[in-house]
Write an enzyme that holds these catalytic residues in place. Structure first.
Site, PDB file in Angstrom:
ATOM      1  N   CYS A 111      -1.270   8.995   4.038  1.00  0.00           N
ATOM      2  CA  CYS A 111      -2.049   7.892   2.852  1.00  0.00           C
ATOM      3  C   CYS A 111      -2.984   8.591   1.460  1.00  0.00           C
ATOM      4  O   CYS A 111      -2.634   7.935   0.383  1.00  0.00           O
ATOM      5  CB  CYS A 111      -1.078   6.182   2.311  1.00  0.00           C
ATOM      6  SG  CYS A 111      -2.929   5.800   3.733  1.00  0.00           S
ATOM      7  N   GLU A 121       1.151  -1.036   0.182  1.00  0.00           N
ATOM      8  CA  GLU A 121       0.185   0.274   0.065  1.00  0.00           C
ATOM      9  C   GLU A 121       0.759   1.336   0.179  1.00  0.00           C
ATOM     10  O   GLU A 121       1.512   1.283   0.784  1.00  0.00           O
ATOM     11  CB  GLU A 121      -0.920   0.166   1.849  1.00  0.00           C
ATOM     12  CG  GLU A 121      -2.337   1.053   1.195  1.00  0.00           C
ATOM     13  CD  GLU A 121      -1.714   1.982   2.572  1.00  0.00           C
ATOM     14  OE1 GLU A 121      -1.691   3.310   2.404  1.00  0.00           O
ATOM     15  OE2 GLU A 121      -1.796   1.081   3.826  1.00  0.00           O
TER      16      GLU A 121
END
Length: 695
Positions: free
Chosen positions: A294, A255
């Site tokens: 993120c 990720e």
């Protein structure tokens, strides 16, 4: 200086050497040193496989779920201590809530998944498949925990959530973990791990911690292990290319930080709720965690006619965002996690400014609330405008991982879609629009490039969790630049840590293997009606063969009168030409209702109620004169740890209702769900009555 400790093979271990000094991002004062020198990563992994794995695999999903719930409740009691330490990472109170309470929320969410899994250590996946004419050679799938270790290499921005959103899933699946937090904020992770270990809620070996570098750990992975990574795309690609991962075929879930976008719909003009929602989301994603998320919005894609309006509105909001010490009232944005992060963000912003105009902020200074700019790791929010995003492309390639965003103009929805896709893969994109057609076209046009799409409008805004909040029961991850992985997602995330295996054999054998009745398996004699047996007494495969009933035209007419269902196939024999029916056909729901009349035992017993029907199918027409009976079989037993208002211990039992005709062919098939009292509750009631009688 204090050294952080690692937790390895059942004990706290202090690494050798001086280690890396970690600093308070608000004051610049040293906090601790972190080092993992002297740790044997191979031994740690072996310990997890030998000790943690077997202990977790002995537990059922329900036991693991209750373990997660107990751990979440324990940690919630200690969260004030974690909040105090989180301040040193630069976090405001809302930032800490996102990280700490959000992490605990993942434990709670995964604990609740136990109700979707059997009270077994394995999971039966999907439906049985028949591969033979007689039905005695069938296939199914089961899923069992992998027998390795989950290695989690996490980013600095969420030292608690980053660990628990992954560990909650692997623990629930039955797999132990070794956690490697980013060194920069590992002092907060260490504090939480210390509390987890001290609680003794997890079995030994379920969790180990590396507080310093984990360089070389992937060289020790084996085929049953799993590696997850959260962080920069460049580091992730380097780890992913390790030959050991390829040789052992080890799953690697990545990720990576991505250039997420938020789009203002063409209909969302200034003054509309959607315009205000958009501005609020962009401002929030720039300033929460000082933009170190993120999922943060890096590209604000705006109709070109509204660029000036958005620029003005965002500038006004950012001017109200007080930067400084989160412990001082009025502060709305804290610091970056460290001065090295500030240096990196400045470098990235300068790359972007080569093509873009600075609309708000400064790279050199900021007006601070009770803090020192030079000592801390503070940075002003930075807003830029790109006048030609199809040709000035740095905004689609360079991410400044801080309070930084760029406004990009577009002419129409097709251009908005193209600009979004130029990010080459994102964790999330949002669109603010009240036009559902715009939302549909945009979603279908960008879904292949996103892990999640958030559609914001006045209807959902008040209850929405917002652009930047991944939810435990939905997948988190994204294609391309975002890493190509998936995590969380409820059951989907659990399956990442399990092996799916096809099993084949007779339905009787597979019933014994899965502990779920497979259609066509041999039946067991229950000795008495299954409705007269308590939850613990019932066995999968026990079957009641009911009395039979011959269907008449009167049955069909009476059911039509009661139900109001006068569909021609039931009522008008003269209208059947060109249909599949030979005669008036009995209502499917009459057949099911009559089946209930046949299989229900009317006497009071342990069955508390029937509360649903699954997978109901009518497989063969039933005409007047045909005779039906029911094979009523215990299909599956599911634990239920909720007592409810009535304070009765009970379980859920699924019964297969196999309705057949005089030719022994199935005409209808369904699963009913019942709540059945447990024997221990009945025994307790009996003991109470006896005690009452003695008095």
């Amino acid at each position: 200086m204090k050294k952080l400790q690692n937790y390895a093979h059942g004990q706290w271990v202090e690494g050798t050497g001086d280690g890396k000094t970690l600093y308070n991002s608000i004051t610049g004062e040293p906090i601790a040193a972190a080092t993992s020198e002297g740790l044997d990563f191979g031994e740690m992994m072996d310990y997890g496989r030998r000790v943690g794995g077997p202990a977790l695999r002995k537990m059922t999903f329900h036991e693991r779920g209750l373990m997660l719930k107990a751990l979440a409740m324990h940690l919630m009691k200690k969260k004030k201590d974690f909040y105090k330490l989180s301040w040193a990472t630069g976090a405001t109170k809302p930032d800490s809530w996102f990280d700490i309470d959000g992490g605990f929320g993942n434990l709670f969410a995964n604990a609740s998944l136990r109700r979707q899994f059997p009270n077994e250590s394995y999971y039966v996946d999907g439906e049985m498949h028949n591969f033979s004419q007689s039905g005695q050679f069938v296939g199914h799938h089961i899923m069992v925990p992998k027998e390795g270790v989950a290695i989690h290499i996490n980013a600095f921005n969420f030292p608690v959530w980053g660990m628990l959103e992954k560990c909650a899933v692997n623990w629930f699946a039955g797999v132990p973990a070794i956690v490697k937090p980013a060194t920069l904020t590992s002092y907060l992770t260490e504090a939480v791990v210390r509390e987890i270990i001290d609680s003794k809620i997890l079995p030994e070996g379920a969790l180990q911690l590396i507080a310093g570098s984990a360089r070389g750990i992937i060289d020790h992975v084996e085929s049953q292990d799993i590696v997850t990574f959260t962080g920069s795309a460049s580091t992730g690609k380097m780890l992913k290319s390790n030959p050991r991962l390829i040789e052992e075929a080890v799953p690697f879930n990545m990720e990576a930080d991505s250039l997420n976008a938020s789009v203002l719909g063409e209909d969302a003009a200034p003054g509309t709720p959607e315009f205000d929602i958009f501005v609020k989301e962009v401002r929030k994603e720039m300033t929460v965690k000082a933009g170190q998320k993120c999922t943060a919005i890096r590209r604000a894609i705006v109709p070109e006619k509204y660029v000036d309006d958005v620029r003005k509105a965002l500038t006004e909001q950012l001017q109200k965002t007080t930067v400084g010490d989160p412990n001082i009232d009025g502060t709305r944005m804290g610091a970056l996690a460290g001065q090295e992060q500030r240096t990196e963000v400045r470098e990235k912003v300068n790359q972007l400014l080569a093509e873009q105009e600075l609309a708000y902020g400064s790279l050199e200074t900021a007006e601070l609330n009770g803090a020192d700019y030079e000592k801390g790791a503070f940075l002003s929010p930075i807003l830029m405008v790109n006048s030609d995003p199809f040709n000035k492309k740095a905004c689609h390639d360079v991410e400044a991982f801080g309070p930084v965003a760029t406004i990009l103009p577009y002419k129409n929805n097709d251009e908005a879609i193209k600009l979004t896709r130029m990010g080459k893969g994102s964790l999330v994109t949002s669109i603010a629009t009240a036009d559902d057609k715009t939302a549909r076209d945009f979603t279908l046009g960008t879904a292949a490039y996103n892990g999640r799409i958030m559609i914001l409008n006045r209807d959902c805004a008040k209850e929405s969790t917002g652009h930047g909040a991944p939810l435990p029961l939905l997948v988190h991850g994204g294609p391309g630049r975002a890493g190509g992985g998936e995590e969380m997602g409820g059951k989907r995330g659990v399956f990442h840590y399990m092996q799916r295996t096809a099993i084949q054999g007779s339905p009787t054998t597979l019933t014994e293997v899965t502990n779920q009745y497979q259609y066509g398996a041999k039946h067991k004699d229950p000795g008495k009606h299954v409705f007269q047996k308590h939850f613990e007494e019932l066995e999968v495969g026990e079957t009641v063969f009911t009395h039979k009933h011959t269907v008449t035209e009167t049955d069909i007419t009476n059911f039509a009168n009661v139900s109001g269902d006068n569909f021609y196939a039931h009522m008008d024999r003269t209208s059947l030409d060109g249909t599949i029916f030979e005669d008036r056909v009995a209502h499917g729901y009459f057949i099911l209702s009559k089946a209930a009349g046949l299989f229900v035992d009317p006497k009071k017993g342990p069955v508390l109620l029937n509360y649903g029907i699954d997978n109901c199918r009518f497989t063969k027409p039933v005409y007047p004169g045909m005779t039906i009976g029911v094979r009523f079989t215990v299909q599956e037993k599911i634990e239920n740890d909720k007592l409810g208002d009535e304070n009765v211990a009970k379980g859920i039992v699924k019964f297969m209702v196999d309705i057949y005709d005089e030719e022994d062919e199935t005409v209808g098939l369904a699963t009913i769900l019942t709540m059945v009292k447990k024997l221990d509750q009945s025994a307790a009631e009996q003991a109470a009555k006896e005690a009452e009688n003695e008095e």
